[in-house]
Design an enzyme around this catalytic site. Structure first.
Site, PDB file in Angstrom:
ATOM      1  N   GLU A  97       0.804  -1.204   0.000  1.00  0.00           N
ATOM      2  CA  GLU A  97       0.000   0.000   0.000  1.00  0.00           C
ATOM      3  C   GLU A  97       0.853   1.277   0.000  1.00  0.00           C
ATOM      4  O   GLU A  97       0.610   2.201  -0.752  1.00  0.00           O
ATOM      5  CB  GLU A  97      -0.884  -0.026   1.261  1.00  0.00           C
ATOM      6  CG  GLU A  97      -1.664   1.233   1.514  1.00  0.00           C
ATOM      7  CD  GLU A  97      -3.031   1.176   0.892  1.00  0.00           C
ATOM      8  OE1 GLU A  97      -3.325   0.155   0.246  1.00  0.00           O
ATOM      9  OE2 GLU A  97      -3.778   2.148   1.038  1.00  0.00           O
ATOM     10  N   ASP A  98       1.860   1.289   0.850  1.00  0.00           N
ATOM     11  CA  ASP A  98       2.563   2.546   1.117  1.00  0.00           C
ATOM     12  C   ASP A  98       3.931   2.688   0.457  1.00  0.00           C
ATOM     13  O   ASP A  98       4.534   3.741   0.534  1.00  0.00           O
ATOM     14  CB  ASP A  98       2.773   2.714   2.636  1.00  0.00           C
ATOM     15  CG  ASP A  98       1.456   2.851   3.364  1.00  0.00           C
ATOM     16  OD1 ASP A  98       0.452   3.113   2.686  1.00  0.00           O
ATOM     17  OD2 ASP A  98       1.437   2.685   4.589  1.00  0.00           O
TER      18      ASP A  98
END
Ligand code: MN
Length: 750
Positions: A97-98
């Site tokens: 996600e990051d």
């Protein structure tokens, strides 16, 4: 050496490294008994990848980001009881996600099964998208449920993630706190409940309360602290004889009293309208036995018999979840007995195996454990299967389904038998028709009645635990609209809606043909453009609704004459200009405005804009209340209290419509607010109350109504106040009057 000081967090680089390593070692220790050959290297690899990927990131609190995945991994192992695979996925849960990491990278390093779980986690994390609109939000919730049905580990890790975020919510902005807390109560705590993770569910709810209603939360925390000594004394005295007898009979056991969760105390205060001091069952006694699977049932009943030798049980409050466990796997024997000093005390009896299930949830040890699943395990499986069935139906209206599904999560269960003696679990309040749909959608759709315990009953008959139900069908039967009024399960509702929609679609086909002929006549085609114009003119949300309305005659095709035609395009007739008159009328009474003082002023956010608003009727906020603004679709901005009964639902589903709101200092406007009082009947009571309000406090009272029966009166006072402070002062003064027991602010007006 560089020292990092962000927020409360203050460590130098060296100390930081030590802290991270300490957390990592703690994770390894927690995993210890489960580590097989080669596992340690895998966990280490995951830790390194995560640490590397998040190297420059910090959390809002200022601490290094990697502490978050480490904490989530520990919760996954220590509090939920999952193993190596799940802890590795927890370590990596924010990586895709990051950071630059991709799912392919994960697959290469760990294999496809890991990538699949992380993919699920990544999809779910999009839910906290403040800008998404309602349907997208609902669609996301549906995704959560789908992944849950697919691999429950995803949702268990997600729950751990949420739990850690809630535990560290302190450093977030007030807005985020509200949003995340609401989402937690809306979807995560019901899920934790359904999966039998009682400890986690309780903690999530307590934390959510802490942020949505801090005053209430701290009042109860304080109350618990102040009464702790008295409570321990009572508990010790209560358990002493039981303890002695259990020991004498050779049981190996643990017995203790523990306070109930803060949110459940709050629920009691709210629903029973009592003050903290009056909530009598602040704690429950728990007896946990060491026993073997063969003997545990018998042992628990022996203990029950010992307890009730000392204290009289309340016969209606015996719960045997050992013979028939709850749908989420919970097993225990609950009884409520009359304790010393005439206090009811709840006693929970269970074996240590049952206790583990109660704490960590059945999900933890099912499937990932050796051996065949037990009966309860397959029960949870069948619930998941059912979830899968309902969700895979593409026509289910997601928003509706979620609403129904949430109800399913919380209601009590009843146990129903088929004619062959198979047991099915349904929510309390289910009808014969719900039962039919529970068995099979076709059976539900063709159901014309049922035999309950050999007696003929209608479809709408509410079935009770222990009933034996046989469904009677007819091939001519078809679901109808009114069925929706008496089914209660999500499955039945969504199936009926599906059939009705199918039915409507068939009818709409005719309408479409009729419309097409009419348009041919007018020399224009049934193009998307024209259909759109028609929908707009007749105020139909979709072409399907338009065609249907034509078919059933609620749209008269003659009305099409009003349209003009240019080329192949229909042109809508000019709209009649109507004056909006109903605007604001309904809320008029809510606010008594001293004439023309620009009463509707409020300050928003930083910009101090003055904006028109209305006060929500459900919670009637007044200045001083913690509030938020909500942009409605037709009525502009509405102000709700953050403790409004609707707040959680609004914040969780429509986060993007929430506006930060603050009260302006303005002593010139007064707001209608209500107070409920309960006390002992006394001739002078009305006099005393009006003296306080009009005489002493010089407030403007709109109405006072008092109901009295058997020497107790209950009254509602409506007064105009300027702000919260004034209302609190009024409550306090009334509370001090002799004979008045309870004074509280009126919740939603009903
Ligand atoms: Mn996370």
């Amino acid at each position: 050496m560089e020292t990092i000081a962000v927020g409360k967090y203050n460590l130098n680089e060296e100390e930081e490294k030590k802290l991270i390593l300490r957390e990592y070692r703690a994770l390894l220790r927690a995993l210890k008994t489960r580590l097989k050959k080669g596992d340690k290297a895998l966990v280490r690899r995951a830790f390194e990848i995560a640490a590397d990927a998040h190297i420059d990131m910090r959390r809002k609190s200022g601490e290094p980001y990697i502490l978050h995945p480490l904490a989530v991994a520990r919760i996954v192992v220590e509090e939920i009881g999952l193993g190596v695979t799940s802890s590795i996925c927890a370590l990596l849960h924010d990586v895709v996600e990051d950071t630059e990491m991709t799912l392919e990278d994960i697959t290469r390093e760990f294999g496809a099964s890991y990538a699949k779980i992380i993919d699920g986690l990544t999809k779910i994390s999009n839910v906290v998208d403040l800008k998404a609109d309602t349907t997208i939000q609902a669609e996301n919730f549906r995704k959560i449920l789908l992944t849950l049905a697919d691999d429950p580990r995803v949702i268990l890790i997600k729950l751990a993630d949420r739990l850690h975020n809630m535990r560290t919510l302190e450093s977030m902005s007030r807005e985020k706190q509200l949003k995340i807390s609401s989402e937690t109560t809306y979807i995560y705590s019901p899920l934790a409940h359904r999966l039998g993770l009682y400890e986690i569910k309780s903690e999530l709810e307590d934390l959510a309360l802490k942020y949505t209603q801090p005053e209430v939360y701290w009042e109860i925390v304080q109350g618990l602290k102040e009464t702790k000594r008295e409570r321990s004394r009572y508990i010790n005295e209560f358990i002493r004889p039981i303890k002695e007898e259990l020991a004498a009979q050779g049981f190996e056991f643990e017995i203790y009293g523990r306070p109930k969760a803060i949110h459940s105390i709050w629920n009691k205060m709210r629903t029973k309208h009592v003050a903290f001091e009056e909530v009598y069952d602040l704690f429950a006694i728990r007896i946990i036995l060491k026993s073997t699977p063969e003997r545990e049932k018998e042992d628990c009943w022996k203990v029950y018999s010992i307890v009730t030798n000392f204290y009289k049980p309340s016969p209606e409050r015996l719960r045997d979840w050992i013979s028939v466990p709850k749908g989420n796997g919970y097993e225990a024997l609950h009884t409520t007995v009359m304790g010393i000093g005439g206090r009811w005390v709840e006693v929970q009896i269970r074996s240590s195996r049952m206790n583990e299930i109660a704490e960590k949830g059945l999900a933890a040890h099912w499937k990932y454990k050796e051996g065949a699943p037990s009966a309860q395990e397959s029960k949870l499986d069948s619930w998941l299967q059912h979830l899968r069935d309902t969700l895979s139906n593409p026509d289910t209206d997601t928003l509706d389904f979620l609403q129904d599904f949430k109800l399913d999560l919380f209601t009590e269960e009843i146990y129903i038998y088929t004619p062959k003696g198979d047991m099915r679990v349904l929510p309390k309040g289910a009808t014969a028709l719900d039962f039919a749909f529970d068995i099979h959608s076709e059976l539900g759709a063709r159901c014309i009645g049922a035999k309950v315990n050999y007696r003929l009953v209608p479809l709408s008959h509410e079935i009770k635990s222990g009933d034996q139900v046989e469904i009677i069908t007819s091939s001519k039967q078809k679901p109808s609209e009114d069925w929706l009024t008496f089914v209660t399960t999500a499955k039945a509702k969504s199936r009926i809606k599906y059939y009705l929609k199918e039915e409507k679609r068939k009818i709409a086909e005719d309408g479409k043909d009729m419309l097409q002929r009419k348009l041919e006549h007018m020399k224009v085609s049934l193009s998307a453009y024209n259909v759109n114009e028609l929908c707009a003119h007749f105020k139909k949300p979709s072409p399907l609704d338009l065609y249907y309305a034509v078919a059933v005659g609620s749209i008269d095709l003659k009305d099409l004459k009003a349209f003009t035609v240019t080329g192949d395009k229909l042109v809508q007739p000019p709209k009649e200009v109507k004056l909006e008159t109903k605007h604001l009328v309904s809320d008029e009474d809510l606010m008594k405005q001293k004439p023309a003082k620009g009463a509707e002023l409020i300050i928003f956010g930083e910009s101090s804009d003055k904006i028109l608003y209305k006060l929500a009727q459900c919670c009637q906020p007044i200045p001083g209340d913690d509030v938020f603004g909500f942009v409605t679709s037709g009525e502009g901005l509405k102000i709700h209290r953050t403790d409004c009964p609707n707040a959680a639902q609004l914040l969780a589903n429509y986060g993007h419509r929430v506006v930060k709101t603050k009260w302006a200092k303005n002593k010139e406007i007064s707001f209608l607010s209500g107070v409920r009082i309960i006390g002992l009947d006394d001739v002078g009571v009305i006099q005393k109350i009006t003296n306080v309000i009009s005489g002493e406090l010089k407030m403007n009272m709109r109405s006072l109504s008092i109901d009295s029966h058997d020497g107790v009166f209950e009254g509602t006072i409506m007064v105009y106040v300027h702000d919260r402070e004034e209302l609190d002062r009024l409550c306090q003064r009334l509370g001090n009057l002799e004979g008045i027991n309870t004074v509280e602010r009126l919740e939603a007006q009903s």
